[in-house]
Write an enzyme that holds these catalytic residues in place. Sequence first.
Site, PDB file in Angstrom:
ATOM      1  N   HIS A  63      40.128  52.075  40.604  1.00 21.22           N
ATOM      2  CA  HIS A  63      39.950  50.666  40.289  1.00 21.22           C
ATOM      3  C   HIS A  63      38.571  50.432  39.699  1.00 21.22           C
ATOM      4  O   HIS A  63      37.627  51.143  40.008  1.00 21.22           O
ATOM      5  CB  HIS A  63      40.175  49.774  41.520  1.00 21.22           C
ATOM      6  N   MET A  64      38.505  49.445  38.834  1.00 24.52           N
ATOM      7  CA  MET A  64      37.271  49.040  38.194  1.00 24.52           C
ATOM      8  C   MET A  64      36.914  47.644  38.678  1.00 24.52           C
ATOM      9  O   MET A  64      37.772  46.756  38.697  1.00 24.52           O
ATOM     10  CB  MET A  64      37.454  49.034  36.672  1.00 24.52           C
ATOM     11  N   HIS A  65      35.656  47.466  39.053  1.00 22.19           N
ATOM     12  CA  HIS A  65      35.149  46.153  39.441  1.00 22.19           C
ATOM     13  C   HIS A  65      34.549  45.484  38.211  1.00 22.19           C
ATOM     14  O   HIS A  65      33.704  46.076  37.540  1.00 22.19           O
ATOM     15  CB  HIS A  65      34.039  46.281  40.491  1.00 22.19           C
ATOM     16  N   ARG A  89      41.622  39.089  41.831  1.00 21.13           N
ATOM     17  CA  ARG A  89      40.324  38.731  42.410  1.00 21.13           C
ATOM     18  C   ARG A  89      40.083  39.514  43.700  1.00 21.13           C
ATOM     19  O   ARG A  89      40.986  39.675  44.516  1.00 21.13           O
ATOM     20  CB  ARG A  89      40.237  37.236  42.668  1.00 21.13           C
ATOM     21  N   ASP A  90      38.856  39.984  43.847  1.00 17.43           N
ATOM     22  CA  ASP A  90      38.448  40.706  45.053  1.00 17.43           C
ATOM     23  C   ASP A  90      38.413  39.726  46.227  1.00 17.43           C
ATOM     24  O   ASP A  90      37.949  38.596  46.079  1.00 17.43           O
ATOM     25  CB  ASP A  90      37.068  41.328  44.834  1.00 17.43           C
ATOM     26  N   ILE A  91      38.882  40.161  47.395  1.00 17.34           N
ATOM     27  CA  ILE A  91      38.908  39.269  48.560  1.00 17.34           C
ATOM     28  C   ILE A  91      37.529  39.119  49.203  1.00 17.34           C
ATOM     29  O   ILE A  91      37.319  38.207  49.983  1.00 17.34           O
ATOM     30  CB  ILE A  91      39.948  39.710  49.614  1.00 17.34           C
ATOM     31  N   VAL A 112      39.052  52.451  48.620  1.00 13.73           N
ATOM     32  CA  VAL A 112      40.500  52.511  48.425  1.00 13.73           C
ATOM     33  C   VAL A 112      40.775  53.618  47.410  1.00 13.73           C
ATOM     34  O   VAL A 112      40.241  53.586  46.296  1.00 13.73           O
ATOM     35  CB  VAL A 112      41.066  51.164  47.928  1.00 13.73           C
ATOM     36  N   ASN A 124      33.811  53.371  41.327  1.00 14.95           N
ATOM     37  CA  ASN A 124      33.301  54.271  42.356  1.00 14.95           C
ATOM     38  C   ASN A 124      34.232  55.467  42.475  1.00 14.95           C
ATOM     39  O   ASN A 124      35.438  55.329  42.321  1.00 14.95           O
ATOM     40  CB  ASN A 124      33.211  53.544  43.708  1.00 14.95           C
TER      41      ASN A 124
END
Length: 113
Positions: free
Chosen positions: A99-101, A28-30, A95, A86
Site C-alpha cells: 500500500h501507498m500512503h 481514507r486512512d482510519i 499490513v 513501507n
Amino acid sequence: MPTLFAKIIRGELPSEIVYQDELVTAFRDISPAAPTHILIVPNKVIRTVNDLRDEDEKVAGRMVIVAKKLAEREGIAEDGYRLIINCNRHGGQDVYHLHMHLIGGRQLGPIAQ
C-alpha cells in the site's frame, strides 16, 4: 487468510473508498497522519514491494498515477504531498498487503528519524 485491505476492497469492511478501478482501490486512512491521508492498494494481494514481479508493473504505475489524481482532487497537489511505501518490519510496514500512503494538507516534517 484475506488481508484487512482485501476485505475493504471487496466491501466486507466499512471504509471511505475515494477511488476504485480494476487494478487499485484508494480509501481514507482510519488514523490519519495529516488532513489528507489516503491509502492506495492493489486489488490483488501483493505482500510487499519485494514481492512485485515484472507483470505487476502496470498496477505499480497505476498506484502512482492514482495518487497524483487524488492529490489534485484533494487540493494538495500545488502545495505538495508525500507518497510513502513501507516495506517489511524495519520499514514500518504493519499490513502485509502492498500500500501507498498519500499524505498532505499541511507542512510535513522530516521523513526519517
